[in-house]
Design a protein around this motif. Structure first.
Motif, mmCIF file in Angstrom:
data_model
loop_
_atom_site.group_PDB
_atom_site.id
_atom_site.type_symbol
_atom_site.label_atom_id
_atom_site.label_comp_id
_atom_site.label_asym_id
_atom_site.label_seq_id
_atom_site.Cartn_x
_atom_site.Cartn_y
_atom_site.Cartn_z
ATOM 1 N N GLU A 461 0.051 26.189 -17.364
ATOM 2 C CA GLU A 461 -0.801 25.041 -17.068
ATOM 3 C C GLU A 461 -2.035 25.018 -17.968
ATOM 4 O O GLU A 461 -2.448 23.949 -18.437
ATOM 5 C CB GLU A 461 -1.213 25.079 -15.596
ATOM 6 N N ALA A 464 -0.842 23.888 -21.409
ATOM 7 C CA ALA A 464 -0.555 22.451 -21.431
ATOM 8 C C ALA A 464 -1.843 21.638 -21.406
ATOM 9 O O ALA A 464 -1.983 20.633 -22.121
ATOM 10 C CB ALA A 464 0.328 22.082 -20.228
ATOM 11 N N ALA A 465 -2.809 22.086 -20.579
ATOM 12 C CA ALA A 465 -4.097 21.379 -20.519
ATOM 13 C C ALA A 465 -4.833 21.481 -21.844
ATOM 14 O O ALA A 465 -5.455 20.500 -22.300
ATOM 15 C CB ALA A 465 -4.943 21.975 -19.391
ATOM 16 N N LYS A 467 -3.434 21.804 -24.844
ATOM 17 C CA LYS A 467 -2.759 20.922 -25.800
ATOM 18 C C LYS A 467 -3.121 19.464 -25.550
ATOM 19 O O LYS A 467 -3.364 18.699 -26.492
ATOM 20 C CB LYS A 467 -1.238 21.118 -25.697
ATOM 21 N N GLU A 468 -3.142 19.076 -24.280
ATOM 22 C CA GLU A 468 -3.479 17.695 -23.945
ATOM 23 C C GLU A 468 -4.919 17.383 -24.355
ATOM 24 O O GLU A 468 -5.220 16.278 -24.857
ATOM 25 C CB GLU A 468 -3.305 17.479 -22.441
ATOM 26 N N ARG A 471 -4.950 16.796 -28.096
ATOM 27 C CA ARG A 471 -4.399 15.487 -28.448
ATOM 28 C C ARG A 471 -5.409 14.374 -28.134
ATOM 29 O O ARG A 471 -5.606 13.445 -28.925
ATOM 30 C CB ARG A 471 -3.090 15.235 -27.683
ATOM 31 N N ALA A 472 -6.037 14.477 -26.948
ATOM 32 C CA ALA A 472 -7.028 13.474 -26.571
ATOM 33 C C ALA A 472 -8.218 13.483 -27.536
ATOM 34 O O ALA A 472 -8.743 12.419 -27.906
ATOM 35 C CB ALA A 472 -7.504 13.716 -25.141
ATOM 36 N N LYS A 475 -7.150 11.793 -30.781
ATOM 37 C CA LYS A 475 -7.040 10.346 -30.610
ATOM 38 C C LYS A 475 -8.416 9.694 -30.559
ATOM 39 O O LYS A 475 -8.658 8.650 -31.199
ATOM 40 C CB LYS A 475 -6.269 10.045 -29.332
#
Length: 507
Positions: A461, A464-465, A467-468, A471-472, A475
Motif C-alpha cells: 500500500e 502504491a501510494a 507511485k500514485e 504520477r500526480a 501531472k
C-alpha cells in the motif's frame, strides 16, 4: 539446626538402591564407537562443525551451540567421524534425532586443556560463557543449559544456592556415589556457582537414607563458612526443585515460575563437579556417572561412562541377562521410559539404566475405569487434581488443562503409582503437555504469518501510494508548465504545427 518442613502428598516406594553398591565407581572401558546426539538438552540443538571422515580428539567441539538456549557437544575420545545422520535417541516419545558417530581409535588422545588461573579474578560473564562452551547442562535429569540458570537476571537476585543431592527415585544412586567419591569437588563447584550468581548461602541437601554421602559432604564443607549440609526424611518426590524448596524454606515457587523468582538456584551435585572441572581444568562435559542396575544384571553398579556410549555396551559390561529381563528403562522406575532400541546412546541426562526382571517390576496391568477414589490427589506433591486433569486430557480440553495448572505437574508418577485402576496418568499428562506446547507453537507461527502478511500489505500500500503520488506530481507539473507556456512538449507541438502550415502555404 534448620527447621525441616513437609510437602503435600508423596509416596514411599521400595528404594532398592543398595543393588548398585553406591559409593563405588566402576570405570567403563573404551567403547567401540560413540553416537552423540546434537541435542542432549532442553533448547535448540547444536550445529555440527565436523564432517564425515574428520579425525577428532577428546575434548574437541564437534557441534556448536545455536542461540542462547543451547550448548555445544564435544568428543569424549579420539577417533574418526563415520556418520552424521538421524538415529534413535533416549526420549519418552521414541524420537530420532541427528547424531554424530565417532569410531574410536583406542588411543584416547585429547586436545590441550587450559583452565583458569584464578576464577575469583575472572569477570562473571566470562565464567558463564566458559560454562556454556563446556557443554554443561543439568545432569539431574532435566537437561536445562546451566549457563542460562547462572545468567538469571531476576530483580531480587539469587540469595541461596541449593546443591540438590536428594536423589529420591528408587534404584538410582549416581548422585549418592558422586557425593561419597567427589565431595571435595562438589563443594569447590558449589563455591564457584555461588560466586557466579552472588549467593550468600549454600545448602547441600541430602535425604537421610544416604548417611555416608551426608558425612562426606559435611567433612568437605567444613572449610566453607557459607555452606550447610541439611538432611531430611526420605520421601518421594522430595527431589523436585519446588518440593525441595518447600521442605527447606516452607516457601512456594509461584505457579508457572522457577526457583530464581524467589531468589534460589538449584543444581545437581554432578553439575557442580562439571562446572568445577570446566573452570579449573578446562575440561568440557564428556562423561558422567550413571547407575546401571536391575536384577537381570549380574554386575550392577555405578559406572563412569562416556557420553555417546551405546546402552547395549553398557549392559554387556554389567553382564545383562536378556532372558530374565522384562524391559530396559532409561531413568528410574517412576519417571523413566522404556528403551526401544539398545543402540541408543548414553546422553547428558542419563542418570540410570534400569534392567529389571519380570517379577521385579511387573508389566503394567490393564487400565480400568476411574473409580474417583481421590488417592491420586492425596499423593500429588504439586497439590494438583490429577483426576480432573485426566478427564480434561482425554477430552483434549487445553483451556481447562491450563486453568488447572497442568504445566506445574512434574511427572513424578506418584498419582499413577497409587491408582487402583492402573490408569497411566502421567502418559496422559505428557501427551496433553505436548499438545499444549504444539498449540502454542502453532499460535506463534500463525501470529508470525499474520504479521508478515500485514507487513507486506502495508508495504504494498505504501509503494502504491508513493507511485500514485509521483504520477500526480508529474501531472500537476505538466499542467502548470502548459498554463505558463513553459512546457517544452507543448512548445514542440506548436512549432511542428507552424512548420507544417508554412510548408502547405508554399505549395
Amino acid at each position: 539446626m534448620r527447621q525441616i518442613f513437609d510437602i503435600h502428598g508423596g509416596i514411599h516406594p521400595p528404594e532398592r538402591k543398595e543393588l548398585a553398591d553406591p559409593g563405588y565407581v566402576h570405570e567403563m572401558p573404551l567403547p567401540s564407537k560413540l553416537v552423540l546426539p546434537i541435542s542432549q538438552h532442553i533448547g535448540a540443538p547444536a550445529r555440527p562443525v565436523v564432517e564425515v571422515g574428520d579425525a577428532v580428539k577428546g575434548g574437541q567441539m564437534i557441534a556448536e551451540a545455536q542461540g542462547p538456549v543451547s550448548v555445544p557437544v564435544h568428543a569424549p575420545s579420539s577417533g574418526t567421524v563415520t556418520a552424521i545422520e538421524s538415529r534413535a535417541v533416549p526420549h519418552a516419545s521414541g524420537l530420532t534425532a541427528t547424531c554424530i558417530e565417532i569410531s574410536l581409535d583406542g588411543n584416547d588422545s585429547w586436545i590441550d586443556l587450559k583452565g583458569l588461573e584464578d576464577w575469583r579474578e575472572t569477570p562473571k560473564p566470562e565464567l558463564v560463557e566458559r560454562v556454556r562452551q563446556a557443554g554443561i547442562a543439568g545432569l539431574g535429569g532435566a537437561g536445562f543449559p546451566t549457563a542460562i540458570k547462572l545468567a538469571s537476571d531476576r530483580e531480587l537476585g539469587i540469595h541461596t544456592l541449593i546443591i540438590n543431592g536428594t536423589e529420591c527415585e528408587p534404584y538410582i544412586s549416581a548422585d549418592d556415589t558422586v557425593m561419597q567419591c567427589c565431595a571435595r569437588e562438589i563443594v569447590e563447584g558449589a563455591e564457584i556457582l555461588a560466586h557466579m550468581v552472588g549467593a550468600q548461602n549454600i545448602i547441600l541437601a541430602v535425604e537421610d537414607n544416604k548417611p555416608e554421602a551426608a558425612e562426606a559432604m559435611a567433612n568437605a564443607a567444613q572449610a566453607l563458612e557459607i555452606a550447610d549440609v541439611v538432611t531430611f526424611p526420605t520421601k518421594y518426590p522430595s527431589g523436585g526443585e519446588k518440593q525441595l524448596i518447600e521442605i527447606l524454606f516452607d516457601m512456594q515457587v509461584p505457579s508457572g515460575g522457577i526457583p530464581a523468582d524467589i531468589g534460589i538456584l538449584c543444581q545437581n551435585p554432578s553439575t557442580a563437579v562439571a562446572v568445577r572441572d570446566a573452570l579449573i581444568n578446562g575440561k568440557p562435559l564428556t562423561d558422567r556417572i550413571t547407575t546401571v542396575t536391575g536384577m537381570s544384571l549380574k554386575k550392577p553398579g555405578n559406572r563412569r561412562v562416556m557420553l555417546g556410549t551405546p546402552i547395549r555396551e553398557l549392559l554387556d559390561e554389567a553382564a545383562f541377562d536378556a532372558e530374565t529381563a522384562d524391559r530396559v528403562i532409561h531413568g528410574g522406575p517412576m519417571m523413566g521410559f522404556a528403551v526401544t532400541d539398545l543402540d541408543m546412546p548414553v546422553v547428558k541426562i542419563t542418570n540410570c539404566i534400569l534392567a529389571p526382571t519380570r517379577t521385579e517390576i511387573p508389566s503394567p496391568q490393564p487400565q480400568q475405569a476411574c473409580i474417583r477414589c481421590g488417592m491420586c490427589a492425596e499423593a500429588c506433591p504439586a497439590s494438583l487434581l490429577p483426576q480432573q486433569l485426566y478427564w480434561y486430557a482425554r477430552a483434549k480440553d487445553n483451556e481447562q488443562l491450563e486453568r488447572h495448572n497442568l504445566l506445574d505437574c512434574i511427572e513424578c508418577g506418584a498419582c499413577a503409582y497409587v491408582c487402583p485402576s492402573h490408569i497411566p496418568l502421567v502418559q496422559y499428562y505428557r501427551s496433553a503437555k505436548g499438545a499444549i506446547r504444539e498449540a502454542a507453537n502453532e499460535k506463534v507461527r500463525s501470529d508470525n504469518s499474520r504479521l508478515r502478511f500485514e507487513a507486506r500489505q502495508e508495504r504494498l500500500e505504501r509503494e502504491a501510494a508513493a507511485k500514485e503520488a509521483k504520477r500526480a506530481a508529474r501531472k500537476a507539473a505538466a499542467e502548470a508548465r502548459a498554463k505558463s507556456g513553459d512546457d517544452p512538449v507543448q512548445a514542440a507541438i506548436e512549432r511542428a504545427k507552424a512548420k507544417k502550415a508554412s510548408q502547405e502555404a508554399e505549395q
